[in-house]
Motif scaffolding. Structure first.
Motif, PDB file in Angstrom:
ATOM      1  N   ARG A 284      -4.335 -27.086  -4.874  1.00  0.00           N
ATOM      2  CA  ARG A 284      -4.532 -28.411  -5.472  1.00  0.00           C
ATOM      3  C   ARG A 284      -3.270 -28.884  -6.200  1.00  0.00           C
ATOM      4  O   ARG A 284      -2.912 -30.072  -6.131  1.00  0.00           O
ATOM      5  N   HIS A 285      -2.593 -27.994  -6.892  1.00  0.00           N
ATOM      6  CA  HIS A 285      -1.347 -28.376  -7.564  1.00  0.00           C
ATOM      7  C   HIS A 285      -0.282 -28.785  -6.545  1.00  0.00           C
ATOM      8  O   HIS A 285       0.464 -29.752  -6.770  1.00  0.00           O
ATOM      9  N   LEU A 286      -0.222 -28.065  -5.428  1.00  0.00           N
ATOM     10  CA  LEU A 286       0.759 -28.406  -4.398  1.00  0.00           C
ATOM     11  C   LEU A 286       0.450 -29.776  -3.789  1.00  0.00           C
ATOM     12  O   LEU A 286       1.369 -30.570  -3.537  1.00  0.00           O
ATOM     13  N   LYS A 287      -0.819 -30.064  -3.550  1.00  0.00           N
ATOM     14  CA  LYS A 287      -1.184 -31.363  -2.962  1.00  0.00           C
ATOM     15  C   LYS A 287      -0.870 -32.505  -3.920  1.00  0.00           C
ATOM     16  O   LYS A 287      -0.583 -33.626  -3.480  1.00  0.00           O
ATOM     17  N   ARG A 288      -0.933 -32.239  -5.234  1.00  0.00           N
ATOM     18  CA  ARG A 288      -0.571 -33.254  -6.226  1.00  0.00           C
ATOM     19  C   ARG A 288       0.934 -33.270  -6.489  1.00  0.00           C
ATOM     20  O   ARG A 288       1.398 -34.056  -7.317  1.00  0.00           O
ATOM     21  N   ARG A 289       1.646 -32.378  -5.798  1.00  0.00           N
ATOM     22  CA  ARG A 289       3.101 -32.237  -5.950  1.00  0.00           C
ATOM     23  C   ARG A 289       3.488 -31.883  -7.380  1.00  0.00           C
ATOM     24  O   ARG A 289       4.547 -32.263  -7.871  1.00  0.00           O
ATOM     25  N   ASP A 290       2.616 -31.146  -8.017  1.00  0.00           N
ATOM     26  CA  ASP A 290       2.884 -30.656  -9.370  1.00  0.00           C
ATOM     27  C   ASP A 290       3.458 -29.241  -9.237  1.00  0.00           C
ATOM     28  O   ASP A 290       2.770 -28.241  -9.403  1.00  0.00           O
ATOM     29  N   TRP A 291       4.755 -29.161  -8.945  1.00  0.00           N
ATOM     30  CA  TRP A 291       5.384 -27.881  -8.648  1.00  0.00           C
ATOM     31  C   TRP A 291       5.327 -26.900  -9.834  1.00  0.00           C
ATOM     32  O   TRP A 291       5.029 -25.715  -9.621  1.00  0.00           O
ATOM     33  N   PRO A 292       5.615 -27.333 -11.072  1.00  0.00           N
ATOM     34  CA  PRO A 292       5.540 -26.385 -12.188  1.00  0.00           C
ATOM     35  C   PRO A 292       4.140 -25.771 -12.350  1.00  0.00           C
ATOM     36  O   PRO A 292       4.008 -24.568 -12.597  1.00  0.00           O
TER      37      PRO A 292
END
Length: 326
Positions: free
Chosen positions: A111-119
């Motif tokens: 889910r973080h990757l799909k939101r492009r929230d890399w940290p």
């Protein structure tokens, strides 16, 4: 057929609720027991040979104690009422598996990757792996997640259910103790090389059959999911034994072949670079969806193993009935 029903119920229970934080988990008690035993040993033993001999106490005390304690609890509950004992056994076996927890951990990274929230993706991965994750790019975050989910199909699902099929909750709990020992003292570093050798070796032995069975289940799951089952089988034959672990290479190579990706490579642990043998061929760049595919493969494999438990139990029950009628 009681054993098959218990295993099915335990698996469904874990799929539904996992390990709620408000319920005390047996692994926590195991961890405390391991830490206490280690402190006791180190106060009395300092030589390498002494630590190596003392290392035998971990499997005997922790794994053996878990088996005996679980058997004793179920025996006492059985005296109260057989149904109470059966319910307790379902709950205890459910605590030894972690299909929901494994899925949730992987999907949090997804889910973080799909939101492009890399940290956030790196932090979530850092919660489930030992490697440094602060500077990983997306394909490396995906690789770490896929490797962790694939490897833990054995430790968190197939192995505990395998031992539950053989010896019910007592043997499943003993396996969980062995696995916990390996994660706490089974390191080949200066601190645990001698003290943890027995725990590490026993974990390797305990997972030997389940790891190879898991590879077969993953190949079958790949066929059902219309992934590359032939590639999965080929990579298991070619790459599984290249892994530093005698067991982890089997599920990882199967997943790599099924998805057409390459696992393994360079990792950094506490600032120290390390290389792990490649699993699979790099036919494409890894993407976030590979986490979803691996999770689905995990559930296919788990479901297939529960079905296999039913078939084995039914076969034994049928054979026993036939002998009685003779």
């Amino acid at each position: 057929m009681t054993g098959a029903w218990i295993i099915l119920a335990a698996y469904i229970l874990d799929r539904l609720i996992g390990d709620p934080r408000w319920i005390p988990h047996p692994v926590i008690s195991m961890g405390k027991g391991i830490s206490a035993l280690e402190r006791t040993i180190r106060k009395r033993v300092s030589s390498d040979q002494g630590l190596k001999r003392a290392g035998l106490l971990f499997p005997i005390v922790i794994a053996g104690g878990s088996l005996v304690l679980t058997w004793g609890v179920l025996y006492i509950l059985g005296l109260v009422h057989p149904v109470v004992a059966v319910i307790a056994e379902v709950v205890l076996i459910a605590t030894t598996i972690a299909s929901k927890g494994l899925k949730d951990a992987g999907m949090e990274v997804y889910r973080h990757l799909k939101r492009r929230d890399w940290p956030a993706a790196r932090r979530s991965l850092g919660m489930i792996v030992g490697r440094d994750t602060a500077h990983l790019d997306e394909p490396e975050v995906v690789r770490g997640t896929v490797e962790t989910v694939a490897e833990n199909i054995v430790d968190a699902i197939v192995s505990p259910l395998f031992y539950a099929l053989i010896g019910g909750a007592p043997l499943a709990m003993a396996y969980r103790a062995v696995n916990t020992l390996d994660s706490m003292v089974g390191y080949k570093n200066e601190k645990y090389l001698h003290l943890g050798w027995a725990s590490a070796r026993l974990d390797d032995w305990a997972n030997w059959i389940p790891a190879r069975l898991t590879a077969l289940l993953l190949i079958t799951g790949a066929w059902f999911m219309r992934l590359n089952a032939k590639g999965a089988a080929r990579m298991v034959r070619r790459d599984a034994r290249l892994h530093p672990s005698p067991n982890s290479g089997f599920p990882e190579s199967a997943v790599a072949g099924a998805l057409g990706i390459r696992l393994g490579g360079h990792n950094v642990y506490h600032g120290v670079a390390s290389f792990r043998a490649y699993m699979g061929d790099q036919s494409r760049v890894m993407e976030a969806e590979d986490i979803v595919r691996t999770t689905r493969l995990m559930f296919w494999s788990a479901g297939a193993f529960v079905l296999l438990c039913w078939l084995v139990t039914f076969g034994i029950w049928t054979a026993g009935g036939a002998l009685l009628w003779k």
